[in-house]
Scaffold this motif. Sequence first.
Motif, PDB file in Angstrom:
ATOM      1  N   ASN A 195       0.810  -1.220   0.000  1.00 22.43           N
ATOM      2  CA  ASN A 195       0.000   0.000   0.000  1.00 22.43           C
ATOM      3  C   ASN A 195       0.846   1.274   0.000  1.00 22.43           C
ATOM      4  O   ASN A 195       0.365   2.332   0.375  1.00 22.43           O
ATOM      5  CB  ASN A 195      -0.937   0.007   1.218  1.00 22.43           C
ATOM      6  N   ILE A 196       2.087   1.176  -0.444  1.00 18.32           N
ATOM      7  CA  ILE A 196       2.986   2.335  -0.384  1.00 18.32           C
ATOM      8  C   ILE A 196       2.508   3.479  -1.274  1.00 18.32           C
ATOM      9  O   ILE A 196       2.677   4.645  -0.940  1.00 18.32           O
ATOM     10  CB  ILE A 196       4.439   1.935  -0.710  1.00 18.32           C
ATOM     11  N   SER A 197       1.898   3.149  -2.406  1.00 19.18           N
ATOM     12  CA  SER A 197       1.463   4.215  -3.308  1.00 19.18           C
ATOM     13  C   SER A 197       0.252   4.965  -2.753  1.00 19.18           C
ATOM     14  O   SER A 197       0.114   6.163  -2.965  1.00 19.18           O
ATOM     15  CB  SER A 197       1.131   3.636  -4.685  1.00 19.18           C
ATOM     16  N   LYS A 198      -0.599   4.274  -2.057  1.00 18.97           N
ATOM     17  CA  LYS A 198      -1.782   4.932  -1.502  1.00 18.97           C
ATOM     18  C   LYS A 198      -1.784   4.845   0.024  1.00 18.97           C
ATOM     19  O   LYS A 198      -2.790   4.555   0.649  1.00 18.97           O
ATOM     20  CB  LYS A 198      -3.045   4.312  -2.072  1.00 18.97           C
ATOM     21  N   GLY A 255      -4.506   5.099   8.263  1.00 24.44           N
ATOM     22  CA  GLY A 255      -4.999   3.834   8.807  1.00 24.44           C
ATOM     23  C   GLY A 255      -4.045   2.681   8.551  1.00 24.44           C
ATOM     24  O   GLY A 255      -3.787   1.873   9.450  1.00 24.44           O
ATOM     25  N   VAL A 256      -3.510   2.588   7.341  1.00 22.11           N
ATOM     26  CA  VAL A 256      -2.559   1.520   7.005  1.00 22.11           C
ATOM     27  C   VAL A 256      -1.282   1.694   7.817  1.00 22.11           C
ATOM     28  O   VAL A 256      -0.735   0.726   8.352  1.00 22.11           O
ATOM     29  CB  VAL A 256      -2.245   1.512   5.489  1.00 22.11           C
ATOM     30  N   PHE A 257      -0.816   2.930   7.916  1.00 21.88           N
ATOM     31  CA  PHE A 257       0.401   3.212   8.672  1.00 21.88           C
ATOM     32  C   PHE A 257       0.217   2.829  10.145  1.00 21.88           C
ATOM     33  O   PHE A 257       1.085   2.183  10.740  1.00 21.88           O
ATOM     34  CB  PHE A 257       0.776   4.702   8.548  1.00 21.88           C
ATOM     35  N   ILE A 258      -0.912   3.194  10.736  1.00 20.57           N
ATOM     36  CA  ILE A 258      -1.178   2.868  12.147  1.00 20.57           C
ATOM     37  C   ILE A 258      -1.280   1.352  12.331  1.00 20.57           C
ATOM     38  O   ILE A 258      -0.740   0.793  13.289  1.00 20.57           O
ATOM     39  CB  ILE A 258      -2.452   3.592  12.649  1.00 20.57           C
TER      40      ILE A 258
END
Length: 177
Positions: A36-39, A43-46
């Motif tokens: 999911n690095i491009s978007k 939430g993904v980071f947490i």
Amino acid sequence: MTSSKVALSLNILWSRILTVVGYCLIGFALIGFIANISKLTVGVFIFCAILIMISLLLIIPAAKIKQRIARFKKYTELISMENTTSLDLIALKTSQSIDFVKKDMQTMIDKKFFVKAYINKDTNEIIISKESKTKAPISNQSTTKEVTPVSCNCCGAMNEIIRGEITNCEYCGSPLK
């Protein structure tokens, strides 16, 4: 299987489980982060950060268990090969503080690493009661008893056995062959 061998085996197994699960969680976090690095959203980071924190909460105790087992083997080596029972000498030989060694050995006694052992607070020594030996049936009884030194497969301590007798390790209680 003796209680010491069981305790050691369970601790080794538990540390391996914690390590594997911890590293798998790190792997999942990294895969999720890279996928999911491009978007990348908050939430993904947490979510990835939480997975990494949980994995550290598993990996750190696993490492501490592995260190405790390594110290146990060092302690049994000092006790069996060098006949060192003084906590002061053990602390000196392992480059640890006396308080650390005393607490560490008490923890090992409580966790059943040492069988029939206690710390004598008056003399500041670890006392390990010797296991009783049972005579095994043998066909040719000889009048001389041959004493053989053997190393315990479980804890590595040196013991002496008499041929024809079944003996347990006097440090961890494991059967000796």
